[in-house]
Design a protein around this motif. Structure first.
Motif, PDB file in Angstrom:
ATOM      1  N   SER A 122       0.854  -1.182   0.000  1.00  0.00           N
ATOM      2  CA  SER A 122       0.000   0.000   0.000  1.00  0.00           C
ATOM      3  C   SER A 122       0.890   1.232   0.000  1.00  0.00           C
ATOM      4  O   SER A 122       1.793   1.333   0.825  1.00  0.00           O
ATOM      5  N   GLY A 123       0.623   2.153  -0.894  1.00  0.00           N
ATOM      6  CA  GLY A 123       1.430   3.363  -0.997  1.00  0.00           C
ATOM      7  C   GLY A 123       2.769   3.065  -1.660  1.00  0.00           C
ATOM      8  O   GLY A 123       2.966   2.001  -2.238  1.00  0.00           O
ATOM      9  N   GLY A 144     -13.338  -4.977  -0.133  1.00  0.00           N
ATOM     10  CA  GLY A 144     -12.011  -5.456   0.244  1.00  0.00           C
ATOM     11  C   GLY A 144     -11.112  -4.354   0.756  1.00  0.00           C
ATOM     12  O   GLY A 144     -10.403  -4.523   1.755  1.00  0.00           O
ATOM     13  N   ASP A 145     -11.127  -3.197   0.107  1.00  0.00           N
ATOM     14  CA  ASP A 145     -10.184  -2.164   0.543  1.00  0.00           C
ATOM     15  C   ASP A 145     -10.664  -1.399   1.776  1.00  0.00           C
ATOM     16  O   ASP A 145      -9.983  -0.499   2.248  1.00  0.00           O
ATOM     17  N   ASP A 146     -11.823  -1.775   2.324  1.00  0.00           N
ATOM     18  CA  ASP A 146     -12.202  -1.266   3.641  1.00  0.00           C
ATOM     19  C   ASP A 146     -11.475  -2.026   4.745  1.00  0.00           C
ATOM     20  O   ASP A 146     -11.491  -1.604   5.896  1.00  0.00           O
ATOM     21  N   GLY A 179     -10.275  -8.384  -2.823  1.00  0.00           N
ATOM     22  CA  GLY A 179      -9.952  -9.075  -1.590  1.00  0.00           C
ATOM     23  C   GLY A 179      -9.153  -8.255  -0.595  1.00  0.00           C
ATOM     24  O   GLY A 179      -9.056  -7.040  -0.677  1.00  0.00           O
ATOM     25  N   VAL A 180      -8.585  -8.977   0.357  1.00  0.00           N
ATOM     26  CA  VAL A 180      -7.826  -8.366   1.449  1.00  0.00           C
ATOM     27  C   VAL A 180      -6.461  -9.032   1.513  1.00  0.00           C
ATOM     28  O   VAL A 180      -6.382 -10.215   1.853  1.00  0.00           O
ATOM     29  N   GLU A 219      -6.477   3.873   0.668  1.00  0.00           N
ATOM     30  CA  GLU A 219      -5.337   3.768  -0.236  1.00  0.00           C
ATOM     31  C   GLU A 219      -5.324   2.383  -0.892  1.00  0.00           C
ATOM     32  O   GLU A 219      -5.525   1.376  -0.233  1.00  0.00           O
ATOM     33  N   VAL A 220      -5.066   2.349  -2.188  1.00  0.00           N
ATOM     34  CA  VAL A 220      -5.141   1.085  -2.916  1.00  0.00           C
ATOM     35  C   VAL A 220      -3.863   0.267  -2.720  1.00  0.00           C
ATOM     36  O   VAL A 220      -2.766   0.810  -2.733  1.00  0.00           O
TER      37      VAL A 220
END
Lengths: 295, 847
Positions: free
Chosen positions: A273-274, B259-261, B304-305, B832-833
């Motif tokens: 991430s980032g 997923g990105d939560d 997904g996560v 943020e991705v």
């Protein structure tokens, strides 16, 4: 033969990464032809979690995560490995057709395991573009080992070794077209040909001992990670061949992991991430320990 | 005139008698259908029509929609529910129920074996390719589900009755409880519509099943927390199952997340919320398992996560259904299940599946290839009906293609016998008509056993001639009535078993917060644009040949203002300013023009749909109405008076939406964030309007027109007239629109509201410094408060522009933009991705 291997992978990020989950297959596995004497992974910055397991294919798999802000990631695997010489007979005494039929009928654990490697996989989909090449080596009635050795040599002679010409997303069809690539392309191509005729074949990731040109010193870190293929021959077991160098794998190849293709044996992968864009720098040192007592 | 008593014969269409097995009719009405038939007969045509209307109204009010697969043009259609139920008698159901429990138990045992001991393959009961070639076989999931005795928590089967009167299994559904929400909604609507009929018919209640459903989910909790934190994971608004996901999340009382939560930290799954990270114990997933972790499973999935599989492995989170269940959605298993049942359970299967031949075996393959034109052809990966191919519908070329495909990789395909299934009565033009139907029945594991819903989701074809129900075409659904003595007490289906004091239930996911923020901004933007364009249209309508030049100038200036509020199209080849009418039309209906009214409305409904569960039924109706009312993007002609009416309707809708936001949303963090979005947008629109109309010095006539226009567009003309007795002056206009905190349209008012909203937001640090967004707004507000309105007018200046005014408007606008960014950073930046690292690839030395 005993080798000390140091494999360092360094990522430099353009920005700051806040979270990274990674999975490494960098610790060499032990099996009949090889014993991992000692191995370890060091990660910088310090991971919040680091956990080892053995995956479906028997590979040493390391999970780690970094959750502090970081601009770079360095992963170093250091291993000491004892490699035994392997030999295969010039012929198996069985045709490739009989070998293929017996794999499907065989219900021994080894054959049941091997059957998984007959199936198409992510980087080696079933491709009719391989048919002509495969069937030139696998001519009807030929001995299976002869056919495999012939395939290995023909890939070496046909394809040009050009680092950087391809990457992992380059499809096999493109390779057939351009006839240029690197070790993993040759391995995938060979696997595709062998599966095309119905035999099990797997992808092997590891290292090869390199000998500096005469009169030159060994350059540190100049080695690279390597890949080749292995085919299952009933009666003989798995036969490892290296099409990049047109050799039968013996005691100069150090095996790390194997699977259906690159995606099962990827040395290091992760989700970050980032961090923005990033660059990768890899250095590998394979040093033979001649002083070690080879028991 | 005598009223004819209604007769059963009048209720049944002429189609009865000629078809195969019918659920209701066997030459006479089957006994267990008697109460349904009598109920409809006695009700009469008018009442039946009223029922159907009530059902349609309730479904519309509840916003029940569904998507048709492979049809991108329809994101959501109204759900069709027939008032005629599918009635099943008690004895029949007892057999079905036992068969489903057995099948669920068996498939669960198969699952445990595949990812555990692997005895089925090693003993030859199951060919390895049936599993190994299936895309749902997730190798990293070996051994990770051992903490659950029934990782196959939810199981559903599609059933249909054969000509012999027995129920057959058409396919197994093992990913997620798809359809259970629709079954619940159908029962709720039918109970409300026909309470008398359903009461007299002695229909089994669903509440026991739903209690087990809720309890079963909690049993998946691997942690010691007594009241687990749960979330429902959805692929998001673009998924064809999104409606059901919002519905089930609402029913379970848990946050609906993407997923990105979620993020994995310290080995545990956390929900990113406005309040900070919250640890999650149970993830109920609506995302197919192989897309649930881009690190260990399908790497190209953004649904997904990362790290989820490792977190499960560490016993930190429970996922239902467990990851790996997808491999059971596999018609290749069918032929082997009878043998496996005898081996694992010592029993014969109670429910048969349609005869299936797995092509991985020579004899079976030969049979399929020889009979291709008489079979159903399917891939083992795609349990979904939409991927089944009908052999009889294929032409010679297509058959040849399939033969090649099967011969090349036979282990990937099955052939299945095409059966003729029973028909169920369905209402069509006031009469019962026989239609082929499929029942999806549900089971859930709870308290060490499977419980079966006494009911299910029945779907029938929408046309009489269709023989097969697929989700590719429109289908009509039915409530399923299992008849028999009731053991369940009457309780509301909406009662929860657990005391849900889990903290996460009330927290606001960052992504939801961000969507609410944009709902606020787009709603306000649409309102501002609509009001300004309505004004411009008035000028267009009132235009005549000997037009006053000041009015023409004013019209052009307002159109120009609208154009600066929206980005002009980038590929505008014509450098000359287009006619105001053309430009206006473009600003209104060109959905591809950023900032246009159409695009604001579309963005508003998208952001609202992404937060579907947050809106009351009334609010949702308004949101849907906004989209419907607005002209199609293809509109090429501007009829000013028609358009003005549309704008009036739109403004009424938007005002209603704003009113409901204010009055029917609880004033929690989500509401504050929505209103922050509104206030920022309103202030910015006001600043832009003032800046493009009042900064440049114009002659008296034009200035007056512009001042009046600005007041109208700001809905402040009446107030102005009352307060300043109609004398138009720049200073007093600015006073009312910029500085007056009591005017709800003034910039000062927005800044004041923002300050009080900011105080209500959760604080992330304990320092005494103001957070950046708060500091920016306090500064801008103070700057405004210390400005002397007179100084902005600069009456003696000869400059073309009013520099001080421009500077003030500009600096306030910039503060608002920066504050918007700062809020995004402080409260939504968790969104943020995550991206894959480039793999280091071997390039292998050539020696």
């Amino acid at each position: 033969m005993i080798f000390d291997v140091v494999h360092t992978t360094r990522y430099d990020y353009a920005g700051t990464a806040t979270l990274c989950h990674s999975e490494a297959r960098l610790l060499p596995r032990s099996f009949e032809s090889q014993t991992s004497l000692s191995s370890r992974i060091d990660v910088a910055p310090r991971p919040a979690a680091l956990d080892g397991r053995v995956d479906h294919f028997g590979n040493q798999t390391t999970y780690f995560s970094i959750q502090e802000p970081h601009d770079s990631l360095e992963v170093t695997a250091s291993s000491r490995v004892k490699v035994l010489s392997r030999e295969i007979p010039p012929a198996a005494g069985v045709t490739w057709e009989d070998a293929r039929n017996s794999v499907v009928a065989d219900t021994t654990p080894a054959a049941l395991t091997a059957r998984e490697f007959r199936l198409a996989s992510k980087h080696v989909p079933r491709a009719s573009s391989l048919a002509a090449f495969a069937e030139t080596s696998f001519i009807p009635g030929r001995d299976v080992v002869e056919a495999l050795l012939d395939l290995n040599t023909r890939i070496h002679d046909t394809f040009e070794y050009v680092p950087g010409y391809t990457d992992i997303s380059t499809p096999l069809d493109q390779l057939v077209e351009d006839q240029k690539g690197v070790c993993q392309d040759f391995a995938h191509f060979a696997i595709g040909c062998i599966r095309w005729v119905g035999l099990p074949a797997r992808y092997v990731s590891g290292y090869i001992e390199t000998v500096p040109p005469p009169g030159r010193e060994r350059v540190q870190g100049a080695d690279a990670s390597h890949a080749w293929f292995s085919a299952y021959v009933p009666g003989l077991g798995w036969v490892d061949l290296d099409p990049t160098n047109d050799v039968i794998v013996s005691n100069q190849h150090i095996t790390v992991a194997w699977g259906r293709d690159f995606s099962d044996a990827t040395p290091l992968k992760g989700v970050v991430s980032g961090g923005g864009a990033h660059s990768v720098l890899v250095s590998v040192d394979v040093v033979r320990d001649d002083d070690a007592v080879d028991a | 005139m005598a009223i004819q008593p209604p007769t059963t014969e009048g209720l049944l269409s002429g189609a009865y008698g000629s078809t195969g097995y019918d659920e209701m009719w066997s030459g006479e009405v089957r006994p267990h259908w008697r109460s349904v038939i009598d109920g409809f007969t006695n009700a009469g045509a008018d009442q039946i029509e009223r029922w159907q209307q009530d059902v349609r109204r309730l479904l519309r009010e509840n916003g029940v929609t569904y998507s048709i697969l492979d049809d991108p043009s329809s994101t959501h259609r109204p759900w069709q529910l027939d008032t005629v139920p599918f009635a099943i008698d008690a004895e029949d159901w007892t057999r079905i129920e036992a068969g489903l429990k057995q099948r669920a138990e068996l498939l669960n045992r198969v699952l445990l074996d595949i990812y555990g001991q692997n005895r089925l393959i090693r003993s030859g009961l199951l060919p390895p390719e049936v599993i190994h070639a299936h895309v749902g076989y997730l190798r990293p999931c070996e051994g990770i589900q051992i903490h659950q005795d029934r990782p196959l928590r939810f199981y559903a089967a599609d059933l249909a009755r054969g000509p012999d009167g027995r129920m057959w299994v058409l396919r197994d559904r093992t990913q997620a409880p798809d359809g259970v929400g629709y079954a619940l909604e159908n029962r709720t609507v039918i109970s409300q519509t026909m309470p008398g009929l359903i009461g007299r018919a002695e229909v089994r209640r669903l509440s026991g099943f739903f209690r087990a459903f809720l309890a079963g989910i909690e049993e998946a909790n691997p942690t010691a927390r007594r009241t687990p934190n749960r979330v429902f994971l959805t692929p998001g608004p673009f998924s064809d199952r999104y409606f059901e996901h919002t519905y089930l999340a609402d029913y379970l009382g848990v946050p609906l997340v993407r997923g990105d939560d979620l993020t994995v930290r310290d080995g545990a799954v956390h929900l990113k919320t406005v309040e900070g990270l919250q640890e999650i114990d149970i993830v109920v997933r609506g995302v197919d398992d192989r897309f649930c972790d881009p690190l260990e499973l399908a790497p190209d999935s953004a649904l997904g996560v990362p790290g989820l599989v490792e977190s499960i492995r560490g016993g930190r989170v429970g996922v239902v259904n467990a990851l790996g269940c997808g491999v059971l959605q596999n018609p290749g298993l069918s032929p082997f299940l009878p043998g496996i049942a005898r081996e694992l359970l010592g029993e014969d299967l109670l429910l048969d599946s349609a005869a299936t031949w797995w092509c991985g075996q020579q004899k079976e393959r030969d049979h399929v290839l020889a009979n291709l034109d008489r079979l159903l052809i399917g891939s083992i990966d795609r349990g979904d009906e939409s991927h089944l191919i009908f052999g009889p519908e294929l032409n010679e070329d297509e058959l040849a293609t399939w033969r090649d495909r099967i011969s090349a990789e036979p282990h990937l395909y099955v052939g299945q016998e095409i059966m003729s299934f029973s028909t169920i009565p369905t209402l069509s033009k006031g009469q019962f008509e026989p239609r082929h139907g499929v029942l999806t029945a549900f089971a859930v594991a709870s308290d060490r056993a499977y419980q079966v819903m006494p009911g299910g989701l029945t779907r029938t074809t929408s046309e009489r001639k269709r023989r097969v129900v697929t989700s590719r075409q429109a289908v009509v659904s039915k409530d399923t009535w299992v008849l028999g003595p009731e053991h369940e007490p009457h309780v509301s289906l909406w009662i929860h078993t657990s005391d849900t004091d889990a903290q996460v239930d009330s927290s606001l996911p960052s992504q939801t917060a961000e969507n609410l923020f944009w709902v606020g901004r787009y709603a306000e933007r649409a309102e501002g644009l609509a009001r300004l364009t309505r004004l411009v249209i008035r000028y267009v309508i009132e235009r005549d040949e000997n037009e006053d030049p000041a009015r023409t100038a004013c019209l052009h200036r307002l159109v120009h203002t609208l154009a600066t509020l929206t980005d002009p199209p980038p590929d505008d080849a014509e450098p000359a300013a287009p006619e105001p009418e053309e430009e206006l039309l473009d600003i209104l209906v060109n959905v591809d023009r950023p900032g246009s009214l159409s695009s604001a409305i579309r963005s508003l409904s998208r952001a609202a749909y992404a937060t579907r569960g947050r809106w009351s039924a009334d609010t949702w109706r308004i949101i849907e109405g906004l989209d419907d009312q607005w002209p199609d993007p293809g509109t090429t002609y501007l009829n000013p008076s028609l358009l003005r009416n549309r704008l009036n309707e739109l403004l009424t809708g938007l005002a209603a939406f704003g009113g409901l936001n204010q009055e029917s949303m609880t004033h929690e963090v989500g509401w504050h964030i929505l209103d922050i979005g509104r206030r920022i947008e309103r202030a910015q629109l006001q600043l832009e309007l003032l800046s493009s109309t009042l900064v440049e010095r114009e002659d008296r006539a034009l200035t007056n027109l512009l001042l009046e226009s600005v007041l109208v567009a700001s809905e402040s003309l009446m107030t102005y007239r009352r307060r300043y007795r109609g004398v138009l002056q720049l200073r007093t206009v600015l006073d009312l629109l910029l500085f007056d905190p009591t005017n709800p349209r003034s910039v000062a008012h927005q800044l004041e509201e923002l300050r009080s909203h900011f105080e209500a937001l959760p604080k992330h640090s304990r320092t005494h410094h103001l957070p950046q967004h708060e500091r920016l707004i306090v500064e801008a507000h103070t700057r405004l408060q210390v400005t002397d309105p007179k100084s902005l007018v600069q009456p003696r200046s000869r400059a073309v522009k009013r520099g001080r005014l421009a500077k003030l408007l500009d600096s306030t606008g910039r503060a608002l933009s920066k504050a918007s960014d700062a809020i995004t950073y402080a409260y939504f930046s968790h969104t943020e991705v995550a991206r894959p690292l480039n793999a280091s690839e071997p390039h292998g030395p050539e020696r």
